[in-house]
Design a protein around this motif. Structure first.
Motif, PDB file in Angstrom:
ATOM      1  N   ARG A   1      39.109  37.191  30.747  1.00 42.22           N
ATOM      2  CA  ARG A   1      38.854  36.856  32.030  1.00 42.22           C
ATOM      3  C   ARG A   1      37.922  37.994  32.844  1.00 42.22           C
ATOM      4  O   ARG A   1      37.268  37.517  33.661  1.00 42.22           O
ATOM      5  CB  ARG A   1      40.190  36.956  32.646  1.00 42.22           C
ATOM      6  CG  ARG A   1      41.120  35.914  32.261  1.00 42.22           C
ATOM      7  CD  ARG A   1      42.427  35.790  32.951  1.00 42.22           C
ATOM      8  NE  ARG A   1      42.240  35.465  34.386  1.00 42.22           N
ATOM      9  CZ  ARG A   1      43.235  35.261  35.162  1.00 42.22           C
ATOM     10  NH1 ARG A   1      44.424  35.633  35.037  1.00 42.22           N
ATOM     11  NH2 ARG A   1      42.826  34.955  36.439  1.00 42.22           N
ATOM     12  N   ALA A   2      37.893  39.160  32.210  1.00 39.11           N
ATOM     13  CA  ALA A   2      36.952  40.104  32.973  1.00 39.11           C
ATOM     14  C   ALA A   2      35.369  39.577  32.881  1.00 39.11           C
ATOM     15  O   ALA A   2      34.797  39.569  33.694  1.00 39.11           O
ATOM     16  CB  ALA A   2      37.138  41.452  32.500  1.00 39.11           C
ATOM     17  N   GLY A   3      35.094  39.045  31.603  1.00 40.74           N
ATOM     18  CA  GLY A   3      33.860  38.480  31.321  1.00 40.74           C
ATOM     19  C   GLY A   3      33.377  37.371  32.298  1.00 40.74           C
ATOM     20  O   GLY A   3      32.345  37.221  33.149  1.00 40.74           O
ATOM     21  N   MET A   4      34.398  36.517  32.450  1.00 43.39           N
ATOM     22  CA  MET A   4      34.279  35.165  33.333  1.00 43.39           C
ATOM     23  C   MET A   4      34.078  35.889  34.737  1.00 43.39           C
ATOM     24  O   MET A   4      33.313  34.887  35.615  1.00 43.39           O
ATOM     25  CB  MET A   4      35.358  34.432  33.109  1.00 43.39           C
ATOM     26  CG  MET A   4      35.637  33.583  31.513  1.00 43.39           C
ATOM     27  SD  MET A   4      36.929  32.413  31.624  1.00 43.39           S
ATOM     28  CE  MET A   4      38.357  33.463  31.501  1.00 43.39           C
ATOM     29  N   TYR A   5      35.049  36.702  35.204  1.00 41.53           N
ATOM     30  CA  TYR A   5      34.772  37.185  36.493  1.00 41.53           C
ATOM     31  C   TYR A   5      33.464  37.833  36.747  1.00 41.53           C
ATOM     32  O   TYR A   5      32.865  37.302  37.778  1.00 41.53           O
ATOM     33  CB  TYR A   5      35.861  38.337  36.810  1.00 41.53           C
ATOM     34  CG  TYR A   5      35.795  38.950  37.971  1.00 41.53           C
ATOM     35  CD1 TYR A   5      36.585  38.206  39.200  1.00 41.53           C
ATOM     36  CD2 TYR A   5      35.324  40.145  38.264  1.00 41.53           C
ATOM     37  CE1 TYR A   5      36.681  38.710  40.237  1.00 41.53           C
ATOM     38  CE2 TYR A   5      35.301  40.713  39.486  1.00 41.53           C
ATOM     39  CZ  TYR A   5      35.966  40.002  40.632  1.00 41.53           C
ATOM     40  OH  TYR A   5      35.891  40.661  41.942  1.00 41.53           O
ATOM     41  N   VAL A   6      32.761  38.678  36.037  1.00 42.89           N
ATOM     42  CA  VAL A   6      31.770  39.265  36.148  1.00 42.89           C
ATOM     43  C   VAL A   6      30.443  37.935  35.960  1.00 42.89           C
ATOM     44  O   VAL A   6      29.370  38.252  36.703  1.00 42.89           O
ATOM     45  CB  VAL A   6      31.216  40.204  35.018  1.00 42.89           C
ATOM     46  CG1 VAL A   6      29.764  40.588  34.832  1.00 42.89           C
ATOM     47  CG2 VAL A   6      32.070  41.426  35.357  1.00 42.89           C
TER      48      VAL A   6
ATOM     49  N   ASN B   1      30.637  35.063  37.303  1.00 39.93           N
ATOM     50  CA  ASN B   1      30.656  34.396  38.718  1.00 39.93           C
ATOM     51  C   ASN B   1      30.597  35.347  39.978  1.00 39.93           C
ATOM     52  O   ASN B   1      30.074  35.064  40.928  1.00 39.93           O
ATOM     53  CB  ASN B   1      32.104  33.772  38.859  1.00 39.93           C
ATOM     54  CG  ASN B   1      32.211  32.467  37.922  1.00 39.93           C
ATOM     55  OD1 ASN B   1      31.364  31.663  38.197  1.00 39.93           O
ATOM     56  ND2 ASN B   1      33.424  32.365  37.020  1.00 39.93           N
ATOM     57  N   LYS B   2      30.801  36.639  39.685  1.00 39.93           N
ATOM     58  CA  LYS B   2      30.490  37.757  40.719  1.00 39.93           C
ATOM     59  C   LYS B   2      29.804  38.810  39.888  1.00 39.93           C
ATOM     60  O   LYS B   2      30.494  39.650  39.449  1.00 39.93           O
ATOM     61  CB  LYS B   2      31.830  38.171  41.110  1.00 39.93           C
ATOM     62  CG  LYS B   2      31.626  39.422  42.364  1.00 39.93           C
ATOM     63  CD  LYS B   2      32.872  39.515  42.930  1.00 39.93           C
ATOM     64  CE  LYS B   2      33.033  40.498  44.071  1.00 39.93           C
ATOM     65  NZ  LYS B   2      32.174  41.758  43.975  1.00 39.93           N
TER      66      LYS B   2
ATOM     67  N   SER C   1      20.490  42.945  38.828  1.00 44.12           N
ATOM     68  CA  SER C   1      19.598  42.807  37.669  1.00 44.12           C
ATOM     69  C   SER C   1      20.319  42.292  36.497  1.00 44.12           C
ATOM     70  O   SER C   1      19.936  42.397  35.441  1.00 44.12           O
ATOM     71  CB  SER C   1      19.328  44.480  37.339  1.00 44.12           C
ATOM     72  OG  SER C   1      20.517  45.052  37.144  1.00 44.12           O
ATOM     73  N   GLN C   2      21.643  41.916  36.735  1.00 47.55           N
ATOM     74  CA  GLN C   2      22.515  41.377  35.652  1.00 47.55           C
ATOM     75  C   GLN C   2      22.005  40.364  34.785  1.00 47.55           C
ATOM     76  O   GLN C   2      21.466  39.331  35.352  1.00 47.55           O
ATOM     77  CB  GLN C   2      23.857  41.003  36.145  1.00 47.55           C
ATOM     78  CG  GLN C   2      24.763  40.662  35.176  1.00 47.55           C
ATOM     79  CD  GLN C   2      26.155  40.303  35.788  1.00 47.55           C
ATOM     80  OE1 GLN C   2      27.004  41.381  36.112  1.00 47.55           O
ATOM     81  NE2 GLN C   2      26.937  39.243  35.560  1.00 47.55           N
ATOM     82  N   HIS C   3      21.961  40.326  33.472  1.00 46.96           N
ATOM     83  CA  HIS C   3      21.720  39.503  32.559  1.00 46.96           C
ATOM     84  C   HIS C   3      22.853  39.358  31.523  1.00 46.96           C
ATOM     85  O   HIS C   3      23.459  40.465  30.987  1.00 46.96           O
ATOM     86  CB  HIS C   3      20.522  39.725  31.711  1.00 46.96           C
ATOM     87  CG  HIS C   3      19.164  39.536  32.481  1.00 46.96           C
ATOM     88  ND1 HIS C   3      18.634  38.278  32.807  1.00 46.96           N
ATOM     89  CD2 HIS C   3      18.294  40.506  33.165  1.00 46.96           C
ATOM     90  CE1 HIS C   3      17.634  38.752  33.555  1.00 46.96           C
ATOM     91  NE2 HIS C   3      17.373  39.924  33.796  1.00 46.96           N
ATOM     92  N   THR C   4      23.413  38.135  31.325  1.00 44.04           N
ATOM     93  CA  THR C   4      24.521  37.872  30.501  1.00 44.04           C
ATOM     94  C   THR C   4      24.304  37.211  29.187  1.00 44.04           C
ATOM     95  O   THR C   4      23.497  36.236  29.252  1.00 44.04           O
ATOM     96  CB  THR C   4      25.804  37.448  31.212  1.00 44.04           C
ATOM     97  OG1 THR C   4      25.407  36.080  31.789  1.00 44.04           O
ATOM     98  CG2 THR C   4      26.016  38.380  32.486  1.00 44.04           C
ATOM     99  N   LYS C   5      25.200  37.256  28.315  1.00 47.11           N
ATOM    100  CA  LYS C   5      25.060  36.444  27.160  1.00 47.11           C
ATOM    101  C   LYS C   5      26.612  36.554  26.316  1.00 47.11           C
ATOM    102  O   LYS C   5      27.179  37.528  25.869  1.00 47.11           O
ATOM    103  CB  LYS C   5      23.884  36.828  26.059  1.00 47.11           C
ATOM    104  CG  LYS C   5      23.953  36.129  24.739  1.00 47.11           C
ATOM    105  CD  LYS C   5      22.811  36.428  23.844  1.00 47.11           C
ATOM    106  CE  LYS C   5      23.107  37.703  23.391  1.00 47.11           C
ATOM    107  NZ  LYS C   5      21.840  37.950  22.210  1.00 47.11           N
TER     108      LYS C   5
END
Length: 336
Positions: A265-270, A272-273, A278-282
């Motif tokens: 859930r921490a990943g899903m939270y980040v 969305n917020k 500069s954030q890039h996610t995968k």
């Protein structure tokens, strides 16, 4: 009914026509007058139809509009339009229902700033705005994350004025680690709120720094000095804060690449917020998110990482990974 820009222009034109007792305005005349003004504003305007004019007149006559008293005079088979009272104008009429609802919403928002010193005028203006505006039930539908009892907030108005009028200040300041306050000469430039605390930034001539940072809740007192104000020519505050989280920027600090792994859930939270612009996610797998950042690593960012507890792992840089691990071990020791 929402009032857009073109509609408001048409209402103004129609209002002017209805007030003119020296000329008879038939439907086509009203269309021509509206089109003339609209074409001056937008040469590519396609004009308006008879149906639109009738809708505009109906709206102006309605309670949502201005409840205008319009007389339709017959001239053979045609009709021209004129106010029953030529001195009437929508510019001088009471607020319509749409405007009242918009104003009521704005008042509800303004009311939440009443505890802040620089918004003391709200105490006086709200009763004036409320005159003639009644409702069966006042319901708050928006709330801001603010604390009117926050220590130091009483200085906001004074500091805002000092920045606006370019006054040099002598600030009596006492950090948490000091047993007694000390004086700081500051040329104030900018006020910033973060995490429900306010911070003052400015030029400290003793240190030669333009980004000297004082927390308002640690200010003991403020006095104006006769010093010549040194204007800010060094820092673009939008860019300054854009490269970090919070308000703390270590001397000489630059942005660094950071890689974090967040679970569940921490990943899903980040996602969305985002932590930072500069954030890039995968997603490495359904339960593991890789987050790449490029920012100034400061106190606030370190605290944010720790707030995710067991759901985050610092992958790089190595020194931040080790420092975070040491902090978590120290925290664990408190429970041993």
């Amino acid at each position: 009914m929402a009032i857009n820009k073109n509609a408001l222009i048409r209402y103004k034109v129609l209002d002017k026509c209805f007030r003119n007792t020296g000329r008879r305005y038939f439907i086509q005349d009203l269309i021509d007058e509206c089109n003339k003004v609209l074409l001056e504003i937008d040469p590519e305007s396609k004009g308006i139809s008879r149906r639109q004019i009738f809708q505009d007149v109906a709206f102006m006559e309605s309670g949502e509009g201005w409840s205008i008293d319009l007389v339709k005079h017959r001239d053979n088979k045609r009709v021209y339009y004129r106010y029953a009272n030529p001195s009437f104008s929508i510019d001088n009429s009471p607020l319509n229902e749409v405007e009242i609802n918009q104003l009521r919403s704005a008042m509800a928002i303004l009311a939440q700033f009443k505890g802040m010193p620089q918004f003391e005028f709200v105490h006086e203006i709200l009763p004036k705005l409320s005159q003639g505006i009644t409702t069966d039930q006042e319901e708050v539908i928006i709330d801001f994350d603010s604390n009117q009892y926050l220590k130091g907030i009483e200085y906001l108005g004074e500091l805002h004025n000092a920045i606006f009028y370019k006054k040099v200040l002598c600030v009596s300041y006492q950090p948490f680690e000091n047993n007694a306050p000390y004086d700081v000469i500051l040329h104030p430039y900018y006020l910033k709120q973060y995490n429900n605390r306010w911070f003052l930034f400015g030029y400290n001539p003793d240190e030669g720094l333009y980004n000297w940072n004082l927390a308002l809740d640690r200010i003991v007192g403020i006095t104006e000095t006769d010093g010549k104000y040194h204007p800010n020519t060094e820092i673009d505050w939008f860019e300054y804060f854009d490269e970090m989280i919070g308000v703390t920027k270590p001397v000489g600090a630059t942005t660094e690449p950071v890689v974090l792994h967040l679970r569940g859930r921490a990943g899903m939270y980040v996602v969305n917020k985002p932590i930072h612009g500069s954030q890039h996610t995968k997603w490495l797998d359904p339960e593991l998110l890789e987050v790449k950042l490029d920012l100034v690593i400061n106190f606030e960012f370190k605290r944010l990482i720790l707030s995710y507890g067991k759901d985050v792992k610092v992958v790089s840089p190595e020194w931040l990974k080790n420092e975070t691990a040491d902090n978590l071990k120290a925290a664990l020791d408190l429970y041993c």
